[in-house]
Design a protein around this motif. Structure first.
Motif, short mmCIF file in Angstrom:
data_model
loop_
_atom_site.label_atom_id
_atom_site.label_comp_id
_atom_site.label_asym_id
_atom_site.label_seq_id
_atom_site.Cartn_x
_atom_site.Cartn_y
_atom_site.Cartn_z
N ILE A 16 0.87 -1.18 0.00
CA ILE A 16 0.00 0.00 0.00
C ILE A 16 0.90 1.23 0.00
N VAL A 17 0.70 2.11 -0.97
CA VAL A 17 1.52 3.32 -1.12
C VAL A 17 0.61 4.53 -0.99
N THR A 18 1.05 5.53 -0.22
CA THR A 18 0.24 6.74 -0.05
C THR A 18 0.78 7.86 -0.92
N GLU A 19 -0.15 8.75 -1.31
CA GLU A 19 0.25 9.94 -2.06
C GLU A 19 -0.54 11.13 -1.53
N GLY A 20 0.06 12.31 -1.63
CA GLY A 20 -0.60 13.52 -1.17
C GLY A 20 -0.14 13.91 0.23
N GLU A 21 -0.66 15.05 0.69
CA GLU A 21 -0.29 15.60 2.00
C GLU A 21 -1.54 15.68 2.88
N LEU A 22 -1.34 15.43 4.17
CA LEU A 22 -2.45 15.57 5.13
C LEU A 22 -2.82 17.04 5.28
N ALA A 23 -4.01 17.28 5.82
CA ALA A 23 -4.42 18.65 6.11
C ALA A 23 -3.46 19.25 7.12
N VAL A 24 -3.30 20.57 7.08
CA VAL A 24 -2.38 21.25 8.00
C VAL A 24 -2.84 21.07 9.44
N GLY A 25 -1.91 21.19 10.38
CA GLY A 25 -2.27 21.09 11.78
C GLY A 25 -1.44 20.09 12.54
N GLY A 26 -0.40 19.56 11.93
CA GLY A 26 0.49 18.65 12.62
C GLY A 26 -0.05 17.24 12.79
N ASN A 27 -1.12 16.90 12.06
CA ASN A 27 -1.66 15.55 12.15
C ASN A 27 -0.64 14.54 11.63
N MET A 28 -0.75 13.31 12.13
CA MET A 28 0.17 12.26 11.72
C MET A 28 -0.61 11.10 11.10
N LEU A 29 0.03 10.47 10.12
CA LEU A 29 -0.57 9.30 9.47
C LEU A 29 -0.06 8.05 10.17
N GLU A 30 -0.98 7.21 10.62
CA GLU A 30 -0.61 5.95 11.25
C GLU A 30 -0.93 4.83 10.27
N THR A 31 0.10 4.07 9.91
CA THR A 31 -0.07 2.96 8.97
C THR A 31 -0.41 1.71 9.77
N LEU A 32 -1.58 1.17 9.55
CA LEU A 32 -2.02 -0.03 10.26
C LEU A 32 -1.71 -1.29 9.46
N GLN A 33 -1.69 -1.17 8.13
CA GLN A 33 -1.38 -2.29 7.24
C GLN A 33 -0.42 -1.80 6.16
N ASN A 34 0.73 -2.45 6.01
CA ASN A 34 1.67 -2.09 4.95
C ASN A 34 1.31 -2.75 3.63
N THR A 35 0.63 -3.90 3.72
CA THR A 35 0.22 -4.64 2.53
C THR A 35 -1.25 -5.02 2.67
N ILE A 36 -1.85 -5.39 1.56
CA ILE A 36 -3.23 -5.86 1.56
C ILE A 36 -3.32 -7.10 0.68
N SER A 37 -4.06 -8.11 1.12
CA SER A 37 -4.23 -9.34 0.34
C SER A 37 -5.29 -9.11 -0.72
N VAL A 38 -4.92 -9.41 -1.96
CA VAL A 38 -5.84 -9.26 -3.08
C VAL A 38 -5.83 -10.53 -3.91
N GLU A 39 -6.87 -10.70 -4.69
CA GLU A 39 -6.95 -11.81 -5.64
C GLU A 39 -6.90 -11.21 -7.04
N ALA A 40 -5.95 -11.68 -7.84
CA ALA A 40 -5.77 -11.15 -9.18
C ALA A 40 -5.34 -12.27 -10.12
N GLU A 41 -5.51 -12.02 -11.42
CA GLU A 41 -5.04 -12.99 -12.41
C GLU A 41 -3.52 -13.07 -12.32
N ALA A 42 -2.98 -14.27 -12.42
CA ALA A 42 -1.55 -14.50 -12.23
C ALA A 42 -0.68 -13.66 -13.15
N THR A 43 -1.17 -13.35 -14.34
CA THR A 43 -0.36 -12.56 -15.28
C THR A 43 -0.63 -11.07 -15.16
N HIS A 44 -1.52 -10.66 -14.25
CA HIS A 44 -1.83 -9.23 -14.06
C HIS A 44 -1.84 -8.85 -12.58
N ILE A 45 -0.83 -9.28 -11.86
CA ILE A 45 -0.74 -8.94 -10.43
C ILE A 45 -0.24 -7.51 -10.29
#
Length: 194
Positions: A106-135
Motif C-alpha cells: 500500500i503506497v500513499t500519495e498527497g499531504e495531510l491537512a495542516v495542523g500537525g496531524n500524523m498518518l498511522e499505517t495499520l497495514q503495509n500490505t493488503i491481500s488481493v486476488e488477481a489474475e496470475a499474469t496481471h498482479i
C-alpha cells in the motif's frame, strides 16, 4: 506485468551439504510445486534470481534444463539472517488466466491537512486476488487533505481492474491521528517540587 525468464537446473542431490555447495557455486536452491504435480527441486542462478525478486509478486518463467518451462510466482523466500542473501525459494506454479491471492504493498500519495496531524499505517500490505499474469505491484491511496480522525478501510482502496480484495473490507488500513498535547514545562516542574 511482464514475465522474467530465468534458467534452472534440476537438483539431484539433497540436504544441507548440497545446498551449501550450490550457494558456493552462486546458485540458489528452490522447489516448484502446485497444480497437483510432484515437487521439482531446482537450482537457479543466485544473482539473476536476486534481481528478479526485487519486484514483489514477480511472474517468472523458469526454463528448466531437460524439462518443460514453468510459469511461477515466489511464494516463500528465505534469507540468510546476517548476509540477507537468498538461501531458498518456494515457487508456486500458475497458469495464465488463473486467479492467485497475493499481498500487495500500500503506497500513499498527497499531504495531510495542516495542523500537525500524523498518518498511522495499520497495514503495509493488503491481500488481493488477481489474475496470475496481471498482479498489481502496489495499491496507491490518496491521503490529500485528510483531517484527524479519518480512517481508510480496505474497501476504500481503489484496486486495478480484475483485482478484488481477499480480506474483510472493514479492516482499517490507515488512520490520521492528532498530535498529542505536550505538558507545559511549568506543570512538569510543579510536580517535582512536592
Amino acid at each position: 506485468m511482464s514475465e522474467i525468464k530465468l534458467a534452472a537446473k534440476v537438483r539431484t542431490a539433497f540436504g544441507k551439504g548440497s545446498a551449501r555447495q550450490a550457494r558456493r557455486d552462486a546458485l540458489t536452491p528452490a522447489v516448484i510445486y502446485g497444480h497437483g504435480t510432484d515437487p521439482k527441486h531446482v537450482n537457479v542462478d543466485a544473482h539473476a534470481l536476486q534481481l528478479a525478486l526485487r519486484t514483489p509478486n514477480v511472474l517468472i518463467s523458469l526454463d528448466i534444463e531437460g524439462d518443460a518451462a514453468e510459469l511461477v510466482i515466489p511464494k516463500a523466500v528465505q534469507k540468510h539472517p546476517l548476509k540477507r542473501s537468498i538461501s531458498h525459494v518456494d515457487f508456486l506454479i500458475v497458469k495464465k488466466g488463473e486467479k492467485v491471492t497475493v499481498d500487495v504493498a500500500i503506497v500513499t500519495e498527497g499531504e495531510l491537512a495542516v495542523g500537525g496531524n500524523m498518518l498511522e499505517t495499520l497495514q503495509n500490505t493488503i491481500s488481493v486476488e488477481a489474475e496470475a499474469t496481471h498482479i498489481p505491484t502496489e495499491v496507491t491511496v490518496s491521503i490529500a487533505g485528510l483531517e484527524a480522525g479519518a480512517t481508510i478501510h480496505a474497501k476504500d482502496l481503489v484496486l486495478p481492474a480484475g483485482t478484488t480484495l481477499a480480506v474483510d473490507g472493514d479492516i482499517a488500513v490507515l488512520q490520521v491521528v492528532a498530535p498529542q498535547a505536550e505538558e507545559p514545562a511549568a506543570e512538569a516542574a510543579e510536580g517535582t517540587e512536592a
